[in-house]
Design an enzyme around this catalytic site. Sequence first.
Site, PDB file in Angstrom:
ATOM      1  N   CYS A  45      38.380  15.418  58.427  1.00  0.00           N
ATOM      2  CA  CYS A  45      39.590  14.948  57.749  1.00  0.00           C
ATOM      3  C   CYS A  45      40.434  14.058  58.653  1.00  0.00           C
ATOM      4  CB  CYS A  45      40.406  16.150  57.300  1.00  0.00           C
ATOM      5  SG  CYS A  45      42.001  15.720  56.583  1.00  0.00           S
ATOM      6  N   TYR A 183      40.945   5.659  49.896  1.00  0.00           N
ATOM      7  CA  TYR A 183      40.769   6.723  48.894  1.00  0.00           C
ATOM      8  C   TYR A 183      41.007   6.186  47.491  1.00  0.00           C
ATOM      9  CZ  TYR A 183      40.398  10.297  52.482  1.00  0.00           C
ATOM     10  OH  TYR A 183      39.962  11.057  53.540  1.00  0.00           O
TER      11      TYR A 183
END
Length: 339
Positions: A45, A183
């Site tokens: 992440c 994203y």
Amino acid sequence: MRGNKVPTEEIKRDPAAFADRVTADGRFGRSAEAGRYRLVINRACPWAHRTVIVRRLMGLEGAISLAVTDPRQEIIEGDPHWVFTEETGSPGGLDPVLGIHALREAYLARDPGYDGGVSVPGLVDVTTGHLATNDYDRLCLDLATEWGPLTRKDAPDLYPEALRAEIEEVGAEVYRDLNNGVYRAGFAPDQARYDRAVAGVFARLDDLEARLSTRRYLVGESLTLADIRLFTTLVRFDPVYHGHFKCNIAKLTEYPALWAYARDLFQTPGFGDTTHFDHIRVHYYWVHTAINPTRIVAAGPDPQGWLTPHGREGLGGSPFGKGAAPGPVPADERVPGIS
């Protein structure tokens, strides 16, 4: 990070569900104490990676312990969750300090009625088992500025007062178009929104290429939070964002200044030595079944290029300013290196 749900609208990030601040003087209710908190992360992440870099640069490894979840999330009650497994060093699938299998248990310990999403990083109060904060941005700021005598004596100033406005201005642009833009492209629900998102990604990369052609660091003459915020996206760009998220107009390696800048950071203690390429590739390709239903994990790219000379020293500046480099990575936190 989204998992197995097919996107029907543009991705939106909710505010942090829990955002307690931890400071040296405890003025917000929680005080910085050695051994009291455990930082739960996943090495895939980028938001969690930021906190790991700041923690290492500030020398807080001895004050805040680190817990690493498995890059393959586990489906619990229909949703993907960050869990501890034998493969990531948790005997019996339980974190040896917190005694939990899934990070959501710390959320529920804090609020038994909580039914929102669970994200990393999570700073957990070891004394209660409660999640203190999942606000990665505020957590980075506080780790860099609020842990007082628990930081190492020669830690760098990652958030100089005179540069804070510029750091935040640059950071907002990078977040909108690049950190979050990849994203928005990867999980775009339709062509039009993908086109807008991917155009923004590469417009920002072009601007950064120009900016970093004449200066070693984004803001000022040494490392700041602005560089950390950018690095965690750049280091994932070619391995996952270029192909998996369809951000394939160009590769990072095709931007001379940006690629050299990224290598300069990678070769700086705190950056490359906290980057786990296998976890990055496995997580993105395995978890995001909506855009990769076969869960086939891409083999490349070869990471060897990250260790090639970058030639950025000629632009001046020094990574740690008046501070010094952190010491070796603790033995139990080392990631597989590039040989």
